[in-house]
Scaffold this active site. Structure first.
Site, mmCIF file in Angstrom:
data_model
loop_
_atom_site.group_PDB
_atom_site.id
_atom_site.type_symbol
_atom_site.label_atom_id
_atom_site.label_comp_id
_atom_site.label_asym_id
_atom_site.label_seq_id
_atom_site.Cartn_x
_atom_site.Cartn_y
_atom_site.Cartn_z
ATOM 1 N N HIS A 173 0.821 -1.222 0.000
ATOM 2 C CA HIS A 173 0.000 0.000 0.000
ATOM 3 C C HIS A 173 0.853 1.269 0.000
ATOM 4 C CE1 HIS A 173 -3.651 2.227 0.281
ATOM 5 N NE2 HIS A 173 -4.371 1.239 0.763
ATOM 6 N N SER A 174 2.123 1.173 0.369
ATOM 7 C CA SER A 174 2.994 2.356 0.339
ATOM 8 C C SER A 174 3.220 2.852 -1.083
ATOM 9 C CB SER A 174 4.341 2.045 0.996
ATOM 10 O OG SER A 174 4.997 0.977 0.329
#
Length: 490
Positions: free
Chosen positions: A153-154
């Protein structure tokens, strides 16, 4: 698991020997490396034809690898403690995984489901960019092959990564044309028609902030059969897809003069109510005080809330991202540009099924007409500046854990798309690693709407039944809406 502990600690230098100045991760991206927030986005795709891995790899080299975030390591700077984007040479074979599968396997559908579930118990090594694509060359009931994209998700939020995926596709009917997304009426800005509307917005925002603080301190959701225990973020997930007719959803939307999101939320509340009613009916010692309906087993005054995610971009265009990727730049659309609201669900057995949609609309309209999504986005920056990233991680984890589920929706392509020559039957994004037992993701594709369920089987042992409940809820709500319309028109 704290993924930042595994981030490579290296020093990089330019050709002339000077240390390079690399761009740091944004606070929102950095947050997804904190314990309890180490979240991955996973997107499942069904193919109409047998998948050719060589074709996929060759095309990805000239498309996906042009994107800076997907061709960069996340490197920990030992001096500052920050994580930075460091460009690297990508070996496509490290990212496109083609497992050997017995073509005569007894139950292909179960194998694919189990394979994806097993993926949710693993993480991508920080020694390479944090994404991969798994190509499963096995025929299932409805598809000739299955692709599974996985992104940390980064790298970006769901809309960023969905747009990236669609930028690599073309319309099946016109392979020179990019797919299009449904037009959104949301401009991204709150409009005030009067001084009173400004007062309403401020009041809604104040109430939201107070509830945000209360939830952090003590305001937990009720311990229902859907509420997870400690450590749920570290357990594998089971992913279930339930596809319904988009025409049915639109029929309810038009009959009730609401939005597609209102209908999806109403259906979700109705479906979860049915699921919980059945689960509670199996619990003998449930308190049924003041229950008048013998078929109603749900305890009264249940508090059940969803963390509902908002896209904070004013607009999102696939063609813009496709052009930006060719330049090797990140682009303004990219990143984790999301906020969220705490959305109370109306759980209970209702005599009028349309009440689920009416109540969903009332709540979401109030949330839209507030600054809550912006507040939850920018509070990360404030707490980071005052107390550091660890405090931000603990805050987010506690807030999410004190609610019951994540809910989000994404617009999908209006046309059938082809992924490097492979026509897709479905596109189903979801997540794992979040501190809730349940996530429901709603995505449209052509003339279909899919509810994608990500469930912790230790808490929810029968996620397929919850999907069936959602489908049945839509049918009941649609029948009630059309009946009301026919009565009105007589």
């Amino acid at each position: 698991m704290d993924s930042s502990k595994g981030v490579k600690q290296i020093k990089t230098k330019a050709k002339d020997g000077r240390e390079e100045d690399h761009e740091p991760l944004s606070p929102m991206a950095r947050l997804f490396h904190e314990p309890g927030s180490n979240v991955y986005i996973i997107t499942m795709m069904g193919a109409k034809t047998k998948i050719n891995p060589d074709v996929v790899k060759q095309n990805m080299i000239h498309s996906v690898l042009w994107h800076p975030r997907l061709s960069s390591l996340q490197v920990l700077d030992k001096e500052t403690g920050s994580i930075k984007w460091v460009p690297t040479n990508v070996n496509i074979d490290d990212h496109v995984i083609v497992p050997d599968i017995d073509p005569n396997i007894t139950c292909p559908d179960k194998f694919v489901d189990d394979y994806i579930s097993k993926l949710s118990s693993s993480h991508i090594e920080n020694s390479k960019p944090l994404w991969d694509l798994h190509l499963l060359d096995i025929k299932t009931s409805n598809d000739e092959g299955t692709g599974v994209f996985r992104f940390h998700h980064s790298l970006g939020d769901g809309l960023s990564l969905m747009t990236l995926l669609l930028a690599t596709t073309r319309q099946s009917s016109d392979t020179n044309a990019l797919p299009t997304l449904p037009k959104s009426k949301n401009s991204g800005y709150i409009k005030f028609s009067s001084a009173w509307s400004l007062v309403q917005m401020l009041w809604n925002s104040i109430v939201a902030v107070v509830m945000f603080i209360f939830t952090l301190l003590f305001h937990k959701d009720t311990d229902t059969p859907l509420k997870a225990g400690v450590g749920v973020e570290n357990r594998p997930r089971r992913f279930v897809r339930k596809t319904v007719s988009l025409a049915d959803v639109k029929a309810v939307k038009d009959a009730m003069n609401v939005t597609l999101n209102d209908v999806a939320l109403g259906v979700t509340q109705a479906g979860l109510s049915s699921y919980l009613n059945r689960r509670y009916s199996e619990i003998r010692d449930v308190d049924r005080t003041n229950v008048h309906d013998k078929n109603d087993f749900i305890p009264k005054n249940i508090r059940l809330r969803a963390t509902f995610f908002f896209n904070l971009r004013a607009t999102t265009r696939i063609d813009t991202l496709a052009e930006t990727m060719k330049t090797g730049k990140v682009g303004r659309q990219w990143g984790n540009r999301i906020g969220y609201v705490l959305l109370p669900f109306a759980i209970g057995v209702k005599r009028n099924p349309l009440d689920y949609v009416k109540e969903a609309k009332a709540v979401i309209d109030r949330k839209k007409f507030s600054l809550e999504p912006l507040f939850t986005h920018y509070v990360v920056y404030l707490i980071l500046k005052l107390f550091g990233i660890k405090a931000v991680g603990k805050l987010n984890h506690k807030l999410f854990f004190n609610t019951t589920l994540w809910f989000t929706s994404l617009p999908g392509p209006e046309q059938e798309v082809t992924f490097y020559g492979h026509d897709l039957t479905y596109i189903a994004p979801s997540c794992y690693g979040q501190p809730n037992s349940l996530m429901i993701h709603v995505v449209s594709y052509m003339n279909k709407l899919t509810f994608v369920i990500s469930a912790d089987e230790e808490t929810i042992p029968d996620p397929q039944r919850s999907g069936d409940d959602l489908e049945e809820a839509l049918h009941v709500i649609k029948a009630s809406a059309l009946l009301r319309e026919s009565v009105k028109n007589k």
